[in-house]
Motif scaffolding. Structure first.
Motif, PDB file in Angstrom:
ATOM      1  N   GLY A  93      28.073  97.926  47.217  1.00 14.11           N
ATOM      2  CA  GLY A  93      28.185  98.607  46.818  1.00 14.11           C
ATOM      3  C   GLY A  93      29.085  98.696  47.500  1.00 14.11           C
ATOM      4  O   GLY A  93      30.495  99.830  47.132  1.00 14.11           O
ATOM      5  N   ASN A  94      30.346  97.499  47.565  1.00 11.45           N
ATOM      6  CA  ASN A  94      31.522  97.337  48.708  1.00 11.45           C
ATOM      7  C   ASN A  94      32.720  96.733  47.538  1.00 11.45           C
ATOM      8  O   ASN A  94      32.092  95.697  46.809  1.00 11.45           O
ATOM      9  N   SER A  95      33.452  96.828  48.052  1.00  9.15           N
ATOM     10  CA  SER A  95      34.467  95.299  47.330  1.00  9.15           C
ATOM     11  C   SER A  95      34.193  94.163  47.938  1.00  9.15           C
ATOM     12  O   SER A  95      33.823  94.100  49.049  1.00  9.15           O
ATOM     13  N   PRO A  96      34.187  93.044  47.658  1.00  9.42           N
ATOM     14  CA  PRO A  96      34.773  91.652  47.054  1.00  9.42           C
ATOM     15  C   PRO A  96      35.232  91.291  48.550  1.00  9.42           C
ATOM     16  O   PRO A  96      36.153  92.061  48.012  1.00  9.42           O
ATOM     17  N   ASP A  97      35.148  90.870  49.472  1.00 13.24           N
ATOM     18  CA  ASP A  97      35.872  90.276  50.241  1.00 13.24           C
ATOM     19  C   ASP A  97      35.781  88.275  50.191  1.00 13.24           C
ATOM     20  O   ASP A  97      34.955  88.062  50.147  1.00 13.24           O
ATOM     21  N   ARG A  98      37.091  88.580  49.887  1.00  7.98           N
ATOM     22  CA  ARG A  98      37.232  86.987  49.237  1.00  7.98           C
ATOM     23  C   ARG A  98      37.334  86.590  50.473  1.00  7.98           C
ATOM     24  O   ARG A  98      38.495  84.926  50.231  1.00  7.98           O
ATOM     25  N   THR A  99      37.147  86.472  50.962  1.00 14.33           N
ATOM     26  CA  THR A  99      37.896  85.472  52.481  1.00 14.33           C
ATOM     27  C   THR A  99      36.699  84.435  52.928  1.00 14.33           C
ATOM     28  O   THR A  99      35.968  84.265  52.102  1.00 14.33           O
ATOM     29  N   THR A 100      37.076  83.238  53.035  1.00  7.87           N
ATOM     30  CA  THR A 100      36.185  81.865  53.047  1.00  7.87           C
ATOM     31  C   THR A 100      36.271  81.350  55.005  1.00  7.87           C
ATOM     32  O   THR A 100      35.937  79.811  55.045  1.00  7.87           O
ATOM     33  N   GLU A 101      35.748  82.002  55.513  1.00  3.37           N
ATOM     34  CA  GLU A 101      36.117  81.447  57.457  1.00  3.37           C
ATOM     35  C   GLU A 101      34.767  80.747  57.387  1.00  3.37           C
ATOM     36  O   GLU A 101      34.833  79.822  58.018  1.00  3.37           O
ATOM     37  N   GLN A 102      33.789  80.772  56.576  1.00  2.00           N
ATOM     38  CA  GLN A 102      32.727  79.596  56.634  1.00  2.00           C
ATOM     39  C   GLN A 102      33.580  78.089  56.775  1.00  2.00           C
ATOM     40  O   GLN A 102      32.445  77.169  56.589  1.00  2.00           O
ATOM     41  N   LEU A 103      34.427  78.317  55.351  1.00  2.00           N
ATOM     42  CA  LEU A 103      34.980  76.832  55.314  1.00  2.00           C
ATOM     43  C   LEU A 103      35.527  75.792  56.335  1.00  2.00           C
ATOM     44  O   LEU A 103      36.511  75.595  57.062  1.00  2.00           O
ATOM     45  N   ALA A 104      36.164  77.346  57.722  1.00  2.03           N
ATOM     46  CA  ALA A 104      36.890  77.113  59.118  1.00  2.03           C
ATOM     47  C   ALA A 104      35.961  75.970  59.739  1.00  2.03           C
ATOM     48  O   ALA A 104      36.434  75.264  60.694  1.00  2.03           O
ATOM     49  N   GLN A 105      34.673  75.812  60.244  1.00  8.09           N
ATOM     50  CA  GLN A 105      33.606  74.429  60.443  1.00  8.09           C
ATOM     51  C   GLN A 105      33.980  73.419  60.027  1.00  8.09           C
ATOM     52  O   GLN A 105      33.399  72.464  60.436  1.00  8.09           O
ATOM     53  N   TYR A 106      34.748  73.625  59.394  1.00  9.65           N
ATOM     54  CA  TYR A 106      34.729  72.425  58.261  1.00  9.65           C
ATOM     55  C   TYR A 106      35.598  71.339  58.459  1.00  9.65           C
ATOM     56  O   TYR A 106      37.233  72.890  59.139  1.00  9.65           O
ATOM     57  N   PRO A 107      36.147  69.688  58.753  1.00 10.61           N
ATOM     58  CA  PRO A 107      37.609  69.383  59.168  1.00 10.61           C
ATOM     59  C   PRO A 107      38.891  69.575  57.507  1.00 10.61           C
ATOM     60  O   PRO A 107      38.173  70.280  56.809  1.00 10.61           O
ATOM     61  N   ALA A 108      40.001  69.745  58.066  1.00  6.88           N
ATOM     62  CA  ALA A 108      40.571  69.585  57.028  1.00  6.88           C
ATOM     63  C   ALA A 108      40.677  68.704  55.695  1.00  6.88           C
ATOM     64  O   ALA A 108      41.347  69.911  54.805  1.00  6.88           O
ATOM     65  N   VAL A 109      40.101  68.302  55.950  1.00  2.94           N
ATOM     66  CA  VAL A 109      39.828  67.278  54.992  1.00  2.94           C
ATOM     67  C   VAL A 109      38.521  67.220  54.978  1.00  2.94           C
ATOM     68  O   VAL A 109      37.901  66.714  55.830  1.00  2.94           O
ATOM     69  N   LEU A 110      37.831  66.990  53.819  1.00  2.22           N
ATOM     70  CA  LEU A 110      36.462  66.856  53.565  1.00  2.22           C
ATOM     71  C   LEU A 110      36.351  65.316  52.914  1.00  2.22           C
ATOM     72  O   LEU A 110      36.653  65.187  51.068  1.00  2.22           O
ATOM     73  N   THR A 111      34.469  64.717  53.150  1.00  2.00           N
ATOM     74  CA  THR A 111      33.852  64.051  51.971  1.00  2.00           C
ATOM     75  C   THR A 111      33.877  64.163  50.641  1.00  2.00           C
ATOM     76  O   THR A 111      33.291  65.588  50.656  1.00  2.00           O
ATOM     77  N   THR A 112      33.723  64.118  50.052  1.00  2.00           N
ATOM     78  CA  THR A 112      33.089  63.996  48.560  1.00  2.00           C
ATOM     79  C   THR A 112      31.315  64.638  49.095  1.00  2.00           C
ATOM     80  O   THR A 112      31.332  65.542  48.522  1.00  2.00           O
ATOM     81  N   ALA A 113      31.088  64.220  50.408  1.00  4.13           N
ATOM     82  CA  ALA A 113      29.404  64.429  50.210  1.00  4.13           C
ATOM     83  C   ALA A 113      30.191  66.173  51.126  1.00  4.13           C
ATOM     84  O   ALA A 113      29.338  67.389  51.176  1.00  4.13           O
ATOM     85  N   GLU A 114      30.481  66.186  51.427  1.00  3.33           N
ATOM     86  CA  GLU A 114      31.095  67.983  52.373  1.00  3.33           C
ATOM     87  C   GLU A 114      31.300  68.756  51.150  1.00  3.33           C
ATOM     88  O   GLU A 114      31.246  69.420  51.587  1.00  3.33           O
ATOM     89  N   ALA A 115      32.271  68.319  50.705  1.00  4.12           N
ATOM     90  CA  ALA A 115      32.542  68.911  49.435  1.00  4.12           C
ATOM     91  C   ALA A 115      31.877  69.070  48.273  1.00  4.12           C
ATOM     92  O   ALA A 115      31.366  70.088  47.736  1.00  4.12           O
ATOM     93  N   ALA A 116      30.751  68.152  48.432  1.00  2.30           N
ATOM     94  CA  ALA A 116      29.489  68.885  47.120  1.00  2.30           C
ATOM     95  C   ALA A 116      28.543  69.924  48.002  1.00  2.30           C
ATOM     96  O   ALA A 116      28.403  70.639  47.243  1.00  2.30           O
TER      97      ALA A 116
END
Length: 149
Positions: free
Chosen positions: A68-91
């Motif tokens: 019942g809250n407004s959605p938080d549209r942040t993506t901190e979870q992606l911060a653990q990935y490098p600036a450029v992802l491989t195909t496997a990481e993006a997948a």
């Protein structure tokens, strides 16, 4: 990668499939896809086009909806990935197979660039562009159902 936050959605990954959202909301997958198409679900984003297109949803937004809250549209979870992802990481982030991820990149449906030439060329996915894709809900599609009667 999964969120490490407590709650009923804790076992689910950061990006949810249509089937997972259907399970969480106790609705049919086709109804979830139709709601996403109409822009009725938070942070729904579409991967691909045509009949093979797939909807994905941010777990945080669905959790906020459930709680019942407004959605938080942040993506901190992606911060653990490098600036450029491989195909496997993006997948893994997008919950697709590497083959489907590469196909969508080839079709220009995913933000990506090729490194190298010929058969040895490899796709790379800028993390920030994936964050933008995930955080930008797809535009609702017009209803093409003919009127009854």
């Amino acid at each position: 990668m999964t969120d490490q936050e407590p709650g009923p959605l804790a076992p689910y990954p950061t990006v949810l499939t249509t089937g997972e959202v259907a399970e969480i909301l106790r609705m049919g997958s086709q109804l979830i896809a139709a709601m996403a198409k109409r822009g009725e679900l938070p942070t729904a984003f579409k991967l691909g086009s045509g009949p093979r297109a797939q909807w994905r949803f941010l777990k945080r937004a669905i959790a906020a909806l459930v709680e019942g809250n407004s959605p938080d549209r942040t993506t901190e979870q992606l911060a653990q990935y490098p600036a450029v992802l491989t195909t496997a990481e993006a997948a893994a982030v997008l919950r697709l197979t590497p083959g489907r991820t590469a196909a969508l990149a080839t079709q220009g449906e995913l933000p990506a660039f090729k490194v190298g030439t010929g058969e040895r060329a490899q796709w790379r996915f800028p993390r920030q562009r994936l964050v933008q894709l995930i955080n930008t809900p797809s535009t609702p599609e017009p209803d093409t159902t003919p009127p009854a009667g």
